[in-house]
Scaffold this motif. Structure first.
Motif, PDB file in Angstrom:
ATOM      1  N   ILE A 113       0.723  -1.302  -0.164  1.00 18.86           N
ATOM      2  CA  ILE A 113       0.079  -0.252  -0.055  1.00 18.86           C
ATOM      3  C   ILE A 113       0.981   1.233  -0.039  1.00 18.86           C
ATOM      4  N   PHE A 114       2.150   1.097   0.543  1.00 19.25           N
ATOM      5  CA  PHE A 114       3.106   2.175   0.416  1.00 19.25           C
ATOM      6  C   PHE A 114       3.319   2.699  -1.040  1.00 19.25           C
ATOM      7  N   ASN A 115       3.195   1.647  -1.900  1.00 19.81           N
ATOM      8  CA  ASN A 115       3.799   1.850  -3.116  1.00 19.81           C
ATOM      9  C   ASN A 115       2.693   1.942  -4.175  1.00 19.81           C
ATOM     10  N   ASP A 116       1.440   1.632  -3.584  1.00 15.52           N
ATOM     11  CA  ASP A 116       0.197   1.876  -4.558  1.00 15.52           C
ATOM     12  C   ASP A 116      -0.921   2.532  -3.707  1.00 15.52           C
ATOM     13  N   PRO A 117      -1.097   4.013  -3.796  1.00 19.00           N
ATOM     14  CA  PRO A 117      -2.048   4.579  -3.015  1.00 19.00           C
ATOM     15  C   PRO A 117      -3.465   4.213  -3.237  1.00 19.00           C
ATOM     16  N   SER A 118      -3.857   3.588  -4.252  1.00 19.81           N
ATOM     17  CA  SER A 118      -5.241   3.134  -4.485  1.00 19.81           C
ATOM     18  C   SER A 118      -5.499   1.872  -3.696  1.00 19.81           C
ATOM     19  N   ALA A 119      -4.377   1.166  -3.573  1.00 19.08           N
ATOM     20  CA  ALA A 119      -4.635   0.004  -2.690  1.00 19.08           C
ATOM     21  C   ALA A 119      -4.838   0.365  -1.041  1.00 19.08           C
ATOM     22  N   LYS A 120      -4.444   1.401  -0.733  1.00 19.55           N
ATOM     23  CA  LYS A 120      -4.531   1.759   0.665  1.00 19.55           C
ATOM     24  C   LYS A 120      -6.073   1.987   0.650  1.00 19.55           C
ATOM     25  N   GLN A 121      -6.401   2.939  -0.175  1.00 14.54           N
ATOM     26  CA  GLN A 121      -7.830   3.223  -0.169  1.00 14.54           C
ATOM     27  C   GLN A 121      -8.864   2.032  -0.091  1.00 14.54           C
ATOM     28  N   GLN A 122      -8.211   1.082  -0.825  1.00 16.75           N
ATOM     29  CA  GLN A 122      -9.454  -0.100  -0.998  1.00 16.75           C
ATOM     30  C   GLN A 122      -9.316  -0.930   0.234  1.00 16.75           C
ATOM     31  N   LEU A 123      -8.158  -0.909   0.995  1.00 15.62           N
ATOM     32  CA  LEU A 123      -7.937  -1.555   2.279  1.00 15.62           C
ATOM     33  C   LEU A 123      -8.830  -0.950   3.269  1.00 15.62           C
ATOM     34  N   GLU A 124      -8.604   0.264   3.226  1.00 14.11           N
ATOM     35  CA  GLU A 124      -9.486   1.104   4.436  1.00 14.11           C
ATOM     36  C   GLU A 124     -10.955   1.186   4.024  1.00 14.11           C
ATOM     37  N   ALA A 125     -11.439   0.985   2.775  1.00 10.19           N
ATOM     38  CA  ALA A 125     -12.814   0.915   2.415  1.00 10.19           C
ATOM     39  C   ALA A 125     -13.087  -0.496   3.247  1.00 10.19           C
ATOM     40  N   ILE A 126     -12.412  -1.423   3.176  1.00  5.45           N
ATOM     41  CA  ILE A 126     -12.732  -2.797   3.729  1.00  5.45           C
ATOM     42  C   ILE A 126     -12.687  -2.886   5.376  1.00  5.45           C
ATOM     43  N   THR A 127     -11.635  -1.922   5.800  1.00  8.33           N
ATOM     44  CA  THR A 127     -11.377  -2.276   7.324  1.00  8.33           C
ATOM     45  C   THR A 127     -11.922  -1.062   8.129  1.00  8.33           C
ATOM     46  N   HIS A 128     -11.955  -0.058   7.469  1.00 11.85           N
ATOM     47  CA  HIS A 128     -12.398   1.142   8.463  1.00 11.85           C
ATOM     48  C   HIS A 128     -13.832   1.166   9.269  1.00 11.85           C
ATOM     49  N   PRO A 129     -15.038   0.551   8.423  1.00  9.59           N
ATOM     50  CA  PRO A 129     -16.151   0.365   9.081  1.00  9.59           C
ATOM     51  C   PRO A 129     -16.150  -0.735  10.364  1.00  9.59           C
ATOM     52  N   ALA A 130     -15.284  -1.667  10.079  1.00  7.95           N
ATOM     53  CA  ALA A 130     -15.424  -2.636  11.070  1.00  7.95           C
ATOM     54  C   ALA A 130     -14.551  -2.254  12.459  1.00  7.95           C
ATOM     55  N   ILE A 131     -13.476  -1.525  11.972  1.00  9.90           N
ATOM     56  CA  ILE A 131     -12.706  -0.775  13.282  1.00  9.90           C
ATOM     57  C   ILE A 131     -13.556   0.135  14.052  1.00  9.90           C
ATOM     58  N   ARG A 132     -14.278   1.012  13.098  1.00 12.16           N
ATOM     59  CA  ARG A 132     -15.171   1.897  13.953  1.00 12.16           C
ATOM     60  C   ARG A 132     -16.069   1.359  14.734  1.00 12.16           C
ATOM     61  N   ALA A 133     -16.902   0.096  14.211  1.00 13.06           N
ATOM     62  CA  ALA A 133     -17.658  -0.423  14.956  1.00 13.06           C
ATOM     63  C   ALA A 133     -17.256  -1.033  16.299  1.00 13.06           C
ATOM     64  N   GLU A 134     -15.989  -1.491  16.231  1.00 15.51           N
ATOM     65  CA  GLU A 134     -15.556  -2.122  17.373  1.00 15.51           C
ATOM     66  C   GLU A 134     -15.104  -1.309  18.405  1.00 15.51           C
ATOM     67  N   ILE A 135     -14.458  -0.327  17.893  1.00 16.13           N
ATOM     68  CA  ILE A 135     -14.067   0.893  18.849  1.00 16.13           C
ATOM     69  C   ILE A 135     -15.297   1.463  19.696  1.00 16.13           C
ATOM     70  N   LEU A 136     -16.218   1.791  18.881  1.00 10.38           N
ATOM     71  CA  LEU A 136     -17.588   2.300  19.506  1.00 10.38           C
ATOM     72  C   LEU A 136     -17.985   1.281  20.557  1.00 10.38           C
TER      73      LEU A 136
END
Length: 205
Positions: free
Chosen positions: A74-97
């Motif tokens: 993901i350091f070498n491919d910014p679009s891959a970083k966005q794809q990973l965040e789209a998968i992980t961020h909702p689950a991370i936010r729900a667990e944090i809450l």
């Protein structure tokens, strides 16, 4: 309602030292980095989603996420970083809450290096920045993590600039001295947060 304080800072700023001090005062700490590890642990549905999206190479021989390989990708491919965040961020936010709501202490601290970048500050009532000069950050990170200069620079580049963090924070702790200097500032904030939390739980007159 639980009074939530967000705690952030760049790499090498001293976030962990600060959050450890608050934990020693009996304050529950919810760490976004820890949660991010929990939701992609072996056997978790999210890990299967990441594998499905990126390929089998993201899983190591132990059946766990190959963090180093994924980080380099993901350091070498910014679009891959966005794809990973789209998968992980909702689950991370729900667990944090979930963890914030379950916390049993006068107030609770959400520690996140990307508190402002990810919008996690929307979950908090107050935000504190553990601040240090970029030079100090580099020095501490290289001593602590044995990371290369290039790796540290990449991490600093992905985080919000120091000045922007300062503008977003309600409280700023300058961690440019020894531990006693840091703890003195934290002790003052701790008393303030106890007062804020007490006021937040008092019923309206």
């Amino acid at each position: 309602m639980q009074f939530i304080v967000g705690l952030t800072g760049g790499i090498g700023s001293g976030k962990t030292v600060a959050s450890d001090w608050f934990a020693q005062q009996g304050i529950v700490i919810v760490d976004a980095d820890v949660v991010a590890h929990q939701v992609v642990a072996a056997g978790q549905p999210l890990l299967a989603q990441i594998q499905q999206h990126f390929g089998a190479w993201v899983i190591n021989q132990a059946g766990e996420l190959d963090r180093r390989a994924l980080r380099e990708h993901i350091f070498n491919d910014p679009s891959a970083k966005q794809q990973l965040e789209a998968i992980t961020h909702p689950a991370i936010r729900a667990e944090i809450l979930k963890q914030l709501q379950a916390a049993q202490s006068p107030y609770v601290i959400l520690v996140s290096p990307l508190l402002f970048e990810t919008g996690q500050h929307q979950l908090t009532q107050r935000n504190v920045l553990i601040d240090a000069t970029t030079e100090l950050q580099r020095q501490r990170a290289s001593q602590r993590d044995q990371q290369s200069h290039a790796q540290i620079e990449k991490i600093i580049a992905t985080q919000m600039p120091r000045q922007h963090k300062q503008q977003h924070a309600d409280d700023i702790v300058l961690n440019d001295g020894d531990l006693s200097h840091l703890y003195q500032q934290l002790a003052t904030l701790h008393q303030q947060y106890l007062q804020y939390a007490q006021q937040a739980t008092q019923p309206p007159q």
